[in-house]
Design an enzyme around this catalytic site. Structure first.
Site, PDB file in Angstrom:
ATOM      1  N   ASP A 184      -7.701   0.658  -2.566  1.00  0.00           N
ATOM      2  CA  ASP A 184      -8.028   1.596  -1.585  1.00  0.00           C
ATOM      3  C   ASP A 184      -8.810   0.845  -0.703  1.00  0.00           C
ATOM      4  OD1 ASP A 184      -9.687   3.396   0.271  1.00  0.00           O
ATOM      5  OD2 ASP A 184      -8.830   4.886  -0.987  1.00  0.00           O
TER       6      ASP A 184
ATOM      7  N   THR B 188      -1.478  15.930  -0.126  1.00  0.00           N
ATOM      8  CA  THR B 188       0.011  15.919   0.490  1.00  0.00           C
ATOM      9  C   THR B 188       0.298  14.710   1.307  1.00  0.00           C
ATOM     10  OG1 THR B 188      -1.441  16.410   2.541  1.00  0.00           O
ATOM     11  CG2 THR B 188      -0.906  18.398   1.321  1.00  0.00           C
TER      12      THR B 188
ATOM     13  N   ASP C 165     -12.375   2.089   0.488  1.00  0.00           N
ATOM     14  CA  ASP C 165     -13.473   1.979  -0.751  1.00  0.00           C
ATOM     15  C   ASP C 165     -13.957   0.633  -1.070  1.00  0.00           C
ATOM     16  OD1 ASP C 165     -13.422   4.722  -1.116  1.00  0.00           O
ATOM     17  OD2 ASP C 165     -11.967   4.726  -2.874  1.00  0.00           O
TER      18      ASP C 165
ATOM     19  N   ARG D 280      -6.454  10.479   4.788  1.00  0.00           N
ATOM     20  CA  ARG D 280      -5.349  10.850   4.243  1.00  0.00           C
ATOM     21  C   ARG D 280      -5.674  11.802   3.338  1.00  0.00           C
ATOM     22  NH1 ARG D 280      -1.008   6.940   1.309  1.00  0.00           N
ATOM     23  NH2 ARG D 280      -2.452   6.759  -0.305  1.00  0.00           N
TER      24      ARG D 280
HETATM   25  C1  PRP Z   1      -6.177   4.732   4.182  1.00  0.00           C
HETATM   26  C2  PRP Z   1      -5.919   3.373   5.132  1.00  0.00           C
HETATM   27  C3  PRP Z   1      -4.841   4.276   6.216  1.00  0.00           C
HETATM   28  C4  PRP Z   1      -4.058   5.250   5.280  1.00  0.00           C
HETATM   29  C5  PRP Z   1      -2.694   4.655   5.168  1.00  0.00           C
HETATM   30  O1  PRP Z   1      -7.016   5.515   4.829  1.00  0.00           O
HETATM   31  O2  PRP Z   1      -6.855   2.869   5.743  1.00  0.00           O
HETATM   32  O3  PRP Z   1      -5.662   4.676   7.111  1.00  0.00           O
HETATM   33  O4  PRP Z   1      -4.887   5.202   3.971  1.00  0.00           O
HETATM   34  O5  PRP Z   1      -2.059   5.576   4.499  1.00  0.00           O
HETATM   35  P1  PRP Z   1      -0.788   6.315   5.016  1.00  0.00           P
HETATM   36  O6  PRP Z   1       0.196   4.939   5.665  1.00  0.00           O
HETATM   37  O7  PRP Z   1       0.146   6.985   3.906  1.00  0.00           O
HETATM   38  O8  PRP Z   1      -1.316   7.224   5.995  1.00  0.00           O
HETATM   39  P2  PRP Z   1      -7.886   6.596   4.043  1.00  0.00           P
HETATM   40  O9  PRP Z   1      -7.149   7.915   4.423  1.00  0.00           O
HETATM   41  O10 PRP Z   1      -7.852   6.339   2.543  1.00  0.00           O
HETATM   42  O11 PRP Z   1      -9.161   6.636   4.974  1.00  0.00           O
HETATM   43  P3  PRP Z   1     -10.544   5.785   4.621  1.00  0.00           P
HETATM   44  O12 PRP Z   1     -10.228   4.562   5.431  1.00  0.00           O
HETATM   45  O13 PRP Z   1     -11.406   6.375   5.413  1.00  0.00           O
HETATM   46  O14 PRP Z   1     -10.643   5.396   3.348  1.00  0.00           O
HETATM   47  N1  URA Z   2      -4.506   3.442   1.615  1.00  0.00           N
HETATM   48  C1  URA Z   2      -5.069   2.343   0.904  1.00  0.00           C
HETATM   49  O1  URA Z   2      -6.172   2.129   1.311  1.00  0.00           O
HETATM   50  N2  URA Z   2      -4.475   1.928   0.093  1.00  0.00           N
HETATM   51  C2  URA Z   2      -2.981   2.218  -0.144  1.00  0.00           C
HETATM   52  O2  URA Z   2      -2.465   1.227  -1.038  1.00  0.00           O
HETATM   53  C3  URA Z   2      -2.446   3.123   0.651  1.00  0.00           C
HETATM   54  C4  URA Z   2      -3.117   3.755   1.448  1.00  0.00           C
END
Ligand code: PRP
Ligand code: URA
Length: 209
Positions: free
Chosen positions: A200, A108, A203, A104
């Site tokens: 997150d 944006t 993380d 994400r």
């Molecule tokens: C997080 C989560 C989802 C996304 C959700 O991933 O695991 O994939 O955000 O947000 P959205 O519904 O607004 O799209 P992230 O992009 O942080 O990647 P990661 O899993 O690599 O940490």
């Molecule tokens: N992605 C995450 O990991 N946590 C949130 O709260 C939203 C998006």
């Protein structure tokens, strides 16, 4: 809401509350994701069609209940969805895995694809998309579009936590894809995080904060 199942089982709710605690260690958090994943796998597969197969027990022959039909594909949205899929694989070890690499964009909030690898016969399989967090739903909508473009027709989406905004968006974009979640929280904050949420997920699972 139609097409949305909130899994209210006490074990799921208790483990989710443990995960929300900001003091939870990375190793504990990761273990809890796997444990909840197994419980969610149990719920999302509850209505799978059954058949019987003739088998011999040590005592006599019987028509034994077995899962019928389509084979399963788990489709984790990387990274965080991988931990959920790993837990589910403990219960469904023969499932195939389709990796959907999306992140994400912090500014944006749009989903950016960086990897995609899936079995070629998605059209013949039940595809269960996994991601702990359904926030804006940009990632879920993009992942499901990508899987459909590769032939997937029968999909389900499983997460731990959803925002009401994400649930509404995903239902509107893909009304044919039912959702399972352990909770629907209050709202998204101005940075697109679920409130109260758990922070997150990626993380916290991988210790990259
Ligand atoms: C997080 C989560 C989802 C996304 C959700 O991933 O695991 O994939 O955000 O947000 P959205 O519904 O607004 O799209 P992230 O992009 O942080 O990647 P990661 O899993 O690599 O940490
Ligand atoms: N992605 C995450 O990991 N946590 C949130 O709260 C939203 C998006």
């Amino acid at each position: 809401m139609e097409g949305v199942t909130v899994v209210r089982h006490p074990l799921v709710q208790h483990k989710l509350s443990l995960m929300r605690d900001k003091e939870r260690s990375t190793s504990n958090f990761r273990r809890l994701v796997r444990e909840i994943a197994m419980l969610l796998a149990y719920e999302v597969t509850r209505e799978l069609p059954m058949t019987t197969e003739r088998i011999e027990t040590p005592l006599e022959a019987m028509d034994a209940p077995m899962i019928e039909g389509k084979k399963l594909v788990l489709a984790p949205i990387l990274r965080a969805g991988l931990a959920l899929a790993d837990g589910m694989l403990e219960l469904i070890p023969s499932a195939r895995v389709a990796h959907v690499g999306l992140y994400r964009d912090h500014d944006t909030l749009e989903a950016v694809e960086y990897f995609f690898k899936a079995p070629t016969d998605l059209a013949d399989r039940l595809v269960i998309v996994t991601d702990p967090m359904l926030a804006t739903a940009n990632s879920a909508v993009a992942a499901i579009e990508r899987l459909k473009a590769r032939g997937a027709k029968d999909l389900r989406y499983v997460c731990l936590l959803a925002a009401p905004e994400g649930v509404a968006r995903l239902r509107a974009a893909h009304p044919d894809v039912p959702i399972w979640t352990a909770a629907i929280d209050s709202h998204l904050n101005d940075k697109g995080y679920i409130v109260p949420g758990l922070g997150d997920a990626g993380d916290r699972i991988y210790g990259t904060r």
